[in-house]
Design a protein around this motif. Sequence first.
Motif, short mmCIF file in Angstrom:
data_model
loop_
_atom_site.label_atom_id
_atom_site.label_comp_id
_atom_site.label_asym_id
_atom_site.label_seq_id
_atom_site.Cartn_x
_atom_site.Cartn_y
_atom_site.Cartn_z
N UNK A 40 -20.30 7.72 -90.70
CA UNK A 40 -20.24 8.64 -91.36
C UNK A 40 -19.38 10.67 -90.43
N UNK A 41 -19.02 10.89 -90.88
CA UNK A 41 -18.42 12.24 -90.09
C UNK A 41 -18.82 13.77 -90.38
N UNK A 42 -19.79 13.42 -91.45
CA UNK A 42 -20.43 14.66 -91.98
C UNK A 42 -21.44 14.50 -93.25
N UNK A 43 -22.25 16.15 -92.98
CA UNK A 43 -23.23 15.70 -94.79
C UNK A 43 -23.32 17.32 -94.82
N UNK A 44 -24.08 17.53 -96.16
CA UNK A 44 -24.48 18.03 -97.17
C UNK A 44 -25.48 18.38 -97.60
N UNK A 45 -26.12 19.12 -98.84
CA UNK A 45 -27.17 19.00 -99.15
C UNK A 45 -26.58 20.80 -100.26
N UNK A 46 -27.58 20.25 -100.87
CA UNK A 46 -27.97 21.53 -102.27
C UNK A 46 -29.72 21.68 -101.91
N UNK A 47 -30.34 23.32 -101.59
CA UNK A 47 -31.72 22.74 -101.44
C UNK A 47 -32.06 24.39 -102.26
N UNK A 48 -33.54 24.09 -102.38
CA UNK A 48 -33.80 25.43 -103.43
C UNK A 48 -33.79 26.43 -103.10
N UNK A 49 -33.12 27.84 -103.31
CA UNK A 49 -33.42 28.78 -102.23
C UNK A 49 -34.59 29.13 -102.50
N UNK A 50 -35.58 29.71 -103.41
CA UNK A 50 -36.50 30.11 -103.05
C UNK A 50 -37.53 29.00 -103.95
N UNK A 51 -38.65 29.10 -103.90
CA UNK A 51 -39.40 27.55 -104.42
C UNK A 51 -40.83 28.49 -105.41
N UNK A 52 -40.10 29.49 -106.39
CA UNK A 52 -41.07 30.09 -107.36
C UNK A 52 -40.05 29.53 -108.88
N UNK A 53 -40.73 30.17 -109.21
CA UNK A 53 -39.78 29.66 -110.38
C UNK A 53 -38.62 29.85 -111.13
#
Length: 184
Positions: free
Chosen positions: A65-78
């Motif tokens: 494993x030489x890297x990783x990425x993810x998508x996270x919520x921009x903000x927690x409002x609906x």
Amino acid sequence: MSSVVIRPSVDADLPAITEIYAWNVLNGLGTFEESPPDQAEMTRRRANFLDRGLPYLVAEVDGEVVGYCYAGPFRLRAAYRYTVEDSVYVSPKAVGKGVGRALLEALIVRCEALGLRQMCAVIGDSGNTASIGLHTALGFEKKGVFPDMGHKFGRWVDLVWMQRPLNGGGATPPDAPGMALSGV
């Protein structure tokens, strides 16, 4: 460098993910954390994204494993349920070898498959030409620079905000439920 394989992360990847992130915390401005979290904390963070059905990917070269990425919520409002923020981290031995690009390309594809409509990048340091260039090459547009937002390594650091539409962005109404979001 051998070919890069992008795949969903698994629990066995967490030692490598933790090590890559620690190096980036201690040596870079891609994160404003100043002390690297331990593997238990990284495990908790990863689970938080996976529990929302969001992609958390690794890049592998010759089984390492030489890297990783993810998508996270921009903000927690609906109302933000169709918008994610990308994060990409690469091992120092893989920098400049196409790993970040392969990760971000795969992340975009997976987020579009979820019916999401916007992806944001919040890049630490307006002098980070590599990350800004990567995002630009993959269709992100610079939306603004917030000067002096963080203080790390004895200096003030800007944030560069970039955005890329997914699935046509805001041109049409959503056709998927988006993420379940709540919180502060």
